[in-house]
Scaffold this motif. Structure first.
Motif, short mmCIF file in Angstrom:
data_model
loop_
_atom_site.label_atom_id
_atom_site.label_comp_id
_atom_site.label_asym_id
_atom_site.label_seq_id
_atom_site.Cartn_x
_atom_site.Cartn_y
_atom_site.Cartn_z
N ARG A 146 53.52 53.11 52.17
CA ARG A 146 52.66 54.06 50.88
C ARG A 146 51.54 53.26 50.53
O ARG A 146 51.59 52.23 49.78
N GLN A 147 50.22 53.76 50.93
CA GLN A 147 49.08 52.77 50.63
C GLN A 147 48.87 53.16 49.23
O GLN A 147 48.25 52.34 48.43
N ASN A 148 48.91 54.37 48.73
CA ASN A 148 48.68 54.96 47.33
C ASN A 148 49.62 56.16 47.39
O ASN A 148 50.42 56.67 48.23
N VAL A 149 49.33 57.03 46.28
CA VAL A 149 50.10 58.10 46.02
C VAL A 149 50.04 59.21 47.11
O VAL A 149 51.05 59.82 47.58
N TRP A 150 48.91 59.15 47.83
CA TRP A 150 48.72 60.20 48.84
C TRP A 150 48.57 59.92 50.22
O TRP A 150 48.45 60.59 51.14
N THR A 151 48.62 58.52 50.51
CA THR A 151 48.46 58.17 51.71
C THR A 151 49.44 57.04 52.31
O THR A 151 49.88 56.36 51.76
N TYR A 152 49.74 57.52 53.53
CA TYR A 152 50.83 56.60 54.31
C TYR A 152 50.42 56.15 55.61
O TYR A 152 49.60 56.89 56.18
N SER A 153 50.93 55.13 55.97
CA SER A 153 50.64 54.41 57.29
C SER A 153 52.04 54.07 57.90
O SER A 153 52.89 53.84 57.49
N THR A 154 52.03 54.41 59.51
CA THR A 154 53.11 54.09 60.26
C THR A 154 53.02 52.93 61.23
O THR A 154 51.97 53.03 61.80
N TYR A 155 54.08 52.35 61.29
CA TYR A 155 53.85 51.07 62.08
C TYR A 155 55.13 50.76 62.83
O TYR A 155 56.32 50.92 62.26
#
Length: 187
Positions: free
Chosen positions: A77-86
């Motif tokens: 979770r980068q911030n409340v509304w942004t996610y990144s998958t790895y």
């Protein structure tokens, strides 16, 4: 069929041309993709906290049993509304290494993370995961699944029009696209 050594986990082989499954329905109800920890994504209960991070790893001193999640996805979770998958490449003790071929964004301290897309994340009725490499759909179910009650996506795009002219589409019902029902480019 039941998965050997796993209570309440079932598997179903899919054709080799299925590129992804992004939606699974049981009796026309969407089922959740398996993840850990479980919890409401609108609260912090659904996230682990990391103590250190780099562009290719997170360290969580409280994490004790993640070695079995190599190959899974880590969702940061980068911030409340942004996610990144790895994709996780290895887990050694409290450090999770992942493939990051697109460094972007700033991950806030204590932003949190969870795991998904791995058989070891399945522990709640209805959770599922698709193993693309082996074309196996896995499902955690409190009762033996009946295959006729399930539907899943089989294609990212149902209809693709590229550089087409004078095309009329009428009366269609587009369902179960993995990402796009009708894709039109240069038309």
């Amino acid at each position: 069929t039941p998965v050997a050594g796993r209570s309440k986990v079932y598997k179903h082989a899919l054709p080799s041309d299925v590129r992804d499954v992004s939606l699974l329905l049981r009796e026309n109800k969407s089922l959740p993709l398996g993840r850990t920890p479980n919890g409401d994504l609108m609260t912090n209960d659904a996230f682990y906290d990391f103590s250190e991070r780099t562009l290719t790893s997170v360290t969580d001193r409280e994490l004790t049993d993640a070695e079995g999640l190599t190959g899974a996805e880590i969702v940061l979770r980068q911030n409340v509304w942004t996610y990144s998958t790895y994709q996780i490449t290895s887990v050694e003790g409290a450090t999770i290494q992942f493939l990051n071929d697109r460094p972007r964004g700033i991950i806030q301290d204590e932003a949190g993370y969870f795991f998904q897309k791995h058989i070891n994340t399945l522990d709640v009725d209805g959770e599922w995961y698709f193993d693309l490499k082996n074309h196996i759909l896995y499902l955690y179910s409190d009762k033996k699944p009946v295959s006729k009650s399930f539907r899943y996506t089989v294609s990212p795009v149902v209809i693709s029009l590229n550089n087409a002219k004078d095309i009329v589409l009428e009366g269609l019902r587009i369902e179960m696209a993995a990402s796009t029902g009708i894709k039109v480019t240069g038309s």
